[in-house]
Motif scaffolding. Structure first.
Motif, PDB file in Angstrom:
ATOM      1  N   ALA A   8       4.702  46.605  -9.454  1.00  0.00           N
ATOM      2  CA  ALA A   8       4.335  45.234  -9.811  1.00  0.00           C
ATOM      3  C   ALA A   8       4.910  44.228  -8.825  1.00  0.00           C
ATOM      4  CB  ALA A   8       4.808  44.930 -11.226  1.00  0.00           C
ATOM      5  N   ALA A   9       6.113  44.498  -8.330  1.00  0.00           N
ATOM      6  CA  ALA A   9       6.740  43.606  -7.352  1.00  0.00           C
ATOM      7  C   ALA A   9       5.921  43.561  -6.073  1.00  0.00           C
ATOM      8  CB  ALA A   9       8.162  44.068  -7.060  1.00  0.00           C
ATOM      9  N   ARG A  10       5.522  44.712  -5.587  1.00  0.00           N
ATOM     10  CA  ARG A  10       4.731  44.766  -4.361  1.00  0.00           C
ATOM     11  C   ARG A  10       3.374  44.112  -4.546  1.00  0.00           C
ATOM     12  NH1 ARG A  10       6.450  51.068  -3.417  1.00  0.00           N
ATOM     13  NH2 ARG A  10       8.476  50.666  -2.390  1.00  0.00           N
ATOM     14  N   LEU A  69      13.598  48.999  -3.878  1.00  0.00           N
ATOM     15  CA  LEU A  69      13.022  47.793  -3.293  1.00  0.00           C
ATOM     16  C   LEU A  69      13.653  47.495  -1.931  1.00  0.00           C
ATOM     17  CD1 LEU A  69      12.840  45.456  -6.420  1.00  0.00           C
ATOM     18  CD2 LEU A  69      10.884  46.226  -5.049  1.00  0.00           C
ATOM     19  N   TRP A  70      14.947  47.722  -1.842  1.00  0.00           N
ATOM     20  CA  TRP A  70      15.675  47.429  -0.595  1.00  0.00           C
ATOM     21  C   TRP A  70      15.332  48.424   0.509  1.00  0.00           C
ATOM     22  CZ3 TRP A  70      18.577  43.346   0.859  1.00  0.00           C
ATOM     23  CH2 TRP A  70      19.329  43.483   2.031  1.00  0.00           C
ATOM     24  N   ARG A  71      15.494  49.710   0.207  1.00  0.00           N
ATOM     25  CA  ARG A  71      15.354  50.728   1.240  1.00  0.00           C
ATOM     26  C   ARG A  71      13.916  50.953   1.687  1.00  0.00           C
ATOM     27  NH1 ARG A  71      19.349  55.267  -1.582  1.00  0.00           N
ATOM     28  NH2 ARG A  71      21.354  54.281  -1.017  1.00  0.00           N
ATOM     29  N   GLU A  72      12.967  50.770   0.785  1.00  0.00           N
ATOM     30  CA  GLU A  72      11.568  51.047   1.119  1.00  0.00           C
ATOM     31  C   GLU A  72      10.793  49.790   1.495  1.00  0.00           C
ATOM     32  OE1 GLU A  72       9.814  53.208  -2.095  1.00  0.00           O
ATOM     33  OE2 GLU A  72      11.322  54.817  -2.036  1.00  0.00           O
ATOM     34  N   ALA A  73      11.496  48.680   1.644  1.00  0.00           N
ATOM     35  CA  ALA A  73      10.821  47.414   1.932  1.00  0.00           C
ATOM     36  C   ALA A  73      10.044  47.482   3.238  1.00  0.00           C
ATOM     37  CB  ALA A  73      11.838  46.289   1.990  1.00  0.00           C
TER      38      ALA A  73
END
Length: 228
Positions: A8-10, A69-73
């Motif tokens: 949902a964030a993406r 969220l951080w690592r796969e941004a």
């Protein structure tokens, strides 16, 4: 629920994307990672909506989502949302020294002021005030660390602490970097002292008087609103 929140964030960032603003934001931040072009107010509204709609079960899931969220941004705003999540009011009770590894990863791998300053002041700082016995020794080590973003964190994490500022820790952090030519460390020193001067101007004036090695930038920032 964690997978749904990340998806949902993406999707939410993609819907708010502004192709015209994105390259401007990337240039301003000198970022290798591209932007979606989502302004801060819009991102914060999205964050609040997402975090209400997708509650997390426990601190383990909370940490896992933030790290994903951080690592796969692939866009910088995804990392901003990871930081937003760590500060969301619904999870305030989960703040503990156990999250320091998460925050340290954000500081070291983020390695730029937009990430580091938020984490240092609004995450690490409150942990220091809540658990000084745990955090103080760690921040003293960070003050002399080879990584300048850990050092910057040790200097600025008490911004906003006012009368609760641990001036002994602040002194250690500043003195460890006082001779460093790095702009971000010199700016951090001046910023930390300038903020403390709002509540303890005498201490800041005495500190500046006793530390002739302060760089012109640090000294100018520290004494910006003081008569000396």
């Amino acid at each position: 629920m964690s997978a749904e929140l990340v998806a949902a964030a993406r999707a939410g960032l993609a819907e708010l994307a502004d192709a015209e603003k994105a390259p401007q934001m990337q240039r301003y931040m000198k970022s290798a990672m591209p932007y979606r072009g989502v302004a801060t107010p819009a991102r914060r509204k999205l964050a609040n909506r997402l975090f209400r709609a997708h509650p997390l079960a426990d601190v383990a899931e909370f940490t896992a989502v933030a790290l994903q969220l951080w690592r796969e941004a692939t866009y910088r705003e995804e990392r901003y949302l990871a930081i937003d999540l760590t500060g969301h009011s619904a999870y305030r009770s989960w703040q503990s020294p156990g999250l320091l590894d998460l925050y340290e990863e954000m500081i070291v791998t983020g390695a730029w002021w937009d990430y580091v300053d938020e984490v240092a002041i609004r995450r690490v700082g409150p942990l220091l005030r809540a658990e000084p016995g745990v955090l103080e020794p760690i921040l003293r080590r960070w003050a002399v660390d080879e990584d300048h973003w850990r050092r910057r964190t040790s200097i600025i994490c008490q911004i906003g602490a006012k009368s609760a500022t641990d001036t002994a820790l602040l002194t250690t952090a500043i003195e460890a970097s006082i001779d460093e030519p790095d702009f971000f460390l010199r700016k951090a020193i001046g910023w930390a002292l300038r903020e403390l001067a709002k509540t303890d101007p005498e201490w800041v004036l005495a500190f500046a008087g006793n530390h002739g090695g302060l760089s012109p930038l640090s000294r100018r920032e520290a004494l910006k609103h003081l008569k000396n």
